[in-house]
Design a protein around this motif. Structure first.
Motif, short mmCIF file in Angstrom:
data_model
loop_
_atom_site.label_atom_id
_atom_site.label_comp_id
_atom_site.label_asym_id
_atom_site.label_seq_id
_atom_site.Cartn_x
_atom_site.Cartn_y
_atom_site.Cartn_z
N MET A 115 -41.95 -5.82 5.44
CA MET A 115 -40.29 -5.49 5.60
C MET A 115 -40.42 -4.53 7.11
O MET A 115 -41.26 -3.61 7.28
N THR A 116 -39.40 -5.10 8.01
CA THR A 116 -39.26 -4.21 9.03
C THR A 116 -38.56 -3.08 9.01
O THR A 116 -38.16 -2.47 7.88
N ALA A 117 -38.74 -2.05 9.78
CA ALA A 117 -38.02 -0.63 9.70
C ALA A 117 -36.38 -1.04 9.70
O ALA A 117 -35.82 -0.60 8.95
N GLY A 118 -35.95 -1.99 10.43
CA GLY A 118 -34.67 -2.54 10.18
C GLY A 118 -34.20 -2.95 9.05
O GLY A 118 -33.11 -2.38 8.61
N GLU A 119 -34.97 -3.83 8.41
CA GLU A 119 -34.84 -4.15 6.99
C GLU A 119 -34.66 -3.03 6.14
O GLU A 119 -33.76 -3.06 5.11
N VAL A 120 -35.50 -2.04 6.16
CA VAL A 120 -35.96 -0.97 5.30
C VAL A 120 -34.53 -0.10 5.34
O VAL A 120 -34.02 0.34 4.43
N GLN A 121 -34.01 0.07 6.71
CA GLN A 121 -32.70 0.77 6.95
C GLN A 121 -31.66 0.19 6.19
O GLN A 121 -31.01 0.96 5.54
N ARG A 122 -31.65 -1.16 6.35
CA ARG A 122 -30.56 -1.92 5.83
C ARG A 122 -30.48 -1.81 4.23
O ARG A 122 -29.51 -1.63 3.57
N ALA A 123 -31.61 -1.95 3.87
CA ALA A 123 -31.70 -1.79 2.20
C ALA A 123 -31.30 -0.56 1.84
O ALA A 123 -30.79 -0.37 0.78
N GLU A 124 -31.83 0.53 2.53
CA GLU A 124 -31.30 1.70 2.05
C GLU A 124 -29.86 2.26 2.39
O GLU A 124 -29.19 2.64 1.39
N GLU A 125 -29.17 1.51 3.25
CA GLU A 125 -27.71 1.62 3.35
C GLU A 125 -27.15 1.07 2.23
O GLU A 125 -26.04 1.60 1.69
N GLU A 126 -27.63 -0.05 1.94
CA GLU A 126 -27.00 -0.82 0.72
C GLU A 126 -27.18 0.02 -0.61
O GLU A 126 -26.07 -0.02 -1.37
N LEU A 127 -28.34 0.46 -0.62
CA LEU A 127 -28.26 1.37 -1.96
C LEU A 127 -27.56 2.43 -1.86
O LEU A 127 -27.09 2.80 -2.89
N LEU A 128 -27.33 3.10 -0.66
CA LEU A 128 -26.57 4.29 -0.92
C LEU A 128 -25.16 3.76 -1.06
O LEU A 128 -24.20 4.51 -1.83
#
Lengths: 182, 113
Positions: A1-14
């Motif tokens: 998972m790239t940093a961008g994907e991690v960031q997007r996943a976290e935004e979705e969780l939030l």
């Protein structure tokens, strides 16, 4: 998972957690519980750290709908943890009738109990633990977490001048403690 | 930590960075102390990457205690402390003004009487 994907996943969780999804919040707790606990451990020591971490995460859950993402989620959590640590520390001291700051720190952070942090920095961790709670909070937030003087003062409810004085004294004391350990 | 560490500390003006730097270049004791300070600062900065594992039951305990989300201010204690400080300062200012006004009124009535 790239940093961008991690960031997007976290935004979705939030986003899901903000709208009351407990499972999503559980995932966020899983991601951040170590950082919250570590900060609590550095601020109040092992006796109170778990309580502080738990209370901070509960406060974060309650307050999540007001989180607008102006700061990073980790930064927001850190601020809540600092505030919670300060509140619980005072409450614990009041209830246990502990009269002195020095008394509090010495009981909570005996060198042999500070080993929960990595051994590599054990000396530094022991020295930090030997500071007064006020000095410790300032040096941890400024020198470990890189907060500004203004931010540190605001979150601890003290003036910037007081923060600077505490930081200066804390650094001097750290130096002498480390020299004494050598 | 950027000050001087040797016996000359009181004799080199602290508000003249060039003088401090010149002294440090020639003083081994200050160089050693500065290096130690830098090492401490680097050590402190490095601590940010070290994590202590949270107690195993923490996540479960948090999830078991989740209540309603009410968008309450998570830093309300800080806000309350600041409000109490401002209220105390305002109270003191009001009391001072009342005392000054009372004194002025007393002097005025004495002058009239």
């Amino acid at each position: 998972m790239t940093a961008g994907e991690v960031q997007r996943a976290e935004e979705e969780l939030l986003a899901r957690a903000r709208s009351g999804d407990r499972e999503a919040f559980g995932d966020l707790v899983g991601r951040y519980q170590d950082t919250v606990y570590t900060l609590a451990l550095r601020l109040v020591g092992p006796d109170l750290a778990a309580d502080v971490a738990q209370e901070a995460l509960l406060r974060a859950w309650r307050a999540l709908p007001r989180f607008r993402g102006e700061a990073a989620f980790a930064t927001w959590l850190h601020r809540i943890t600092v505030n919670t640590a300060w509140t619980l520390r005072k409450r614990a001291r009041r209830h246990a009738a502990e009269p002195l700051e020095g008394d509090f720190e010495d009981r909570g952070l005996l060198p042999e109990r500070a080993g929960e942090l990595a051994e590599v920095r054990a000396g530094l961790s022991r020295a930090i633990a030997a500071l007064t709670p006020g000095q410790r909070a300032v040096v941890v937030l400024r020198d470990v977490y890189g907060w500004s003087n203004a931010e540190t003062a605001r979150e601890l409810g003290i003036t910037e001048v007081t923060a600077k004085v505490r930081l200066h004294r804390a650094r001097l004391r750290l130096r002498s403690l480390l020299e004494a350990m050598r | 930590m950027r000050g001087l560490f040797c016996a000359l500390a009181g004799r080199v003006p602290g508000d003249r960075p060039a003088a401090l730097a010149a002294h440090r270049r020639s003083c081994l004791r200050c160089q050693a102390a500065t290096a130690r300070d830098h090492a401490v600062r680097r050590g402190l900065e490095a601590l940010v990457d070290e994590l202590a594992p949270a107690p195993p039951g923490l996540k479960a305990q948090v999830l078991a205690r989740l209540g309603r989300q009410d968008a309450s201010d998570p830093r309300r204690d800080l806000v309350a402390r600041a409000a109490a400080r401002y209220a105390a300062a305002a109270g003191l200012a009001v009391a001072t003004l009342v005392a000054l006004a009372a004194g002025a009124a007393r002097r005025h009535s004495r002058a009239l009487g």
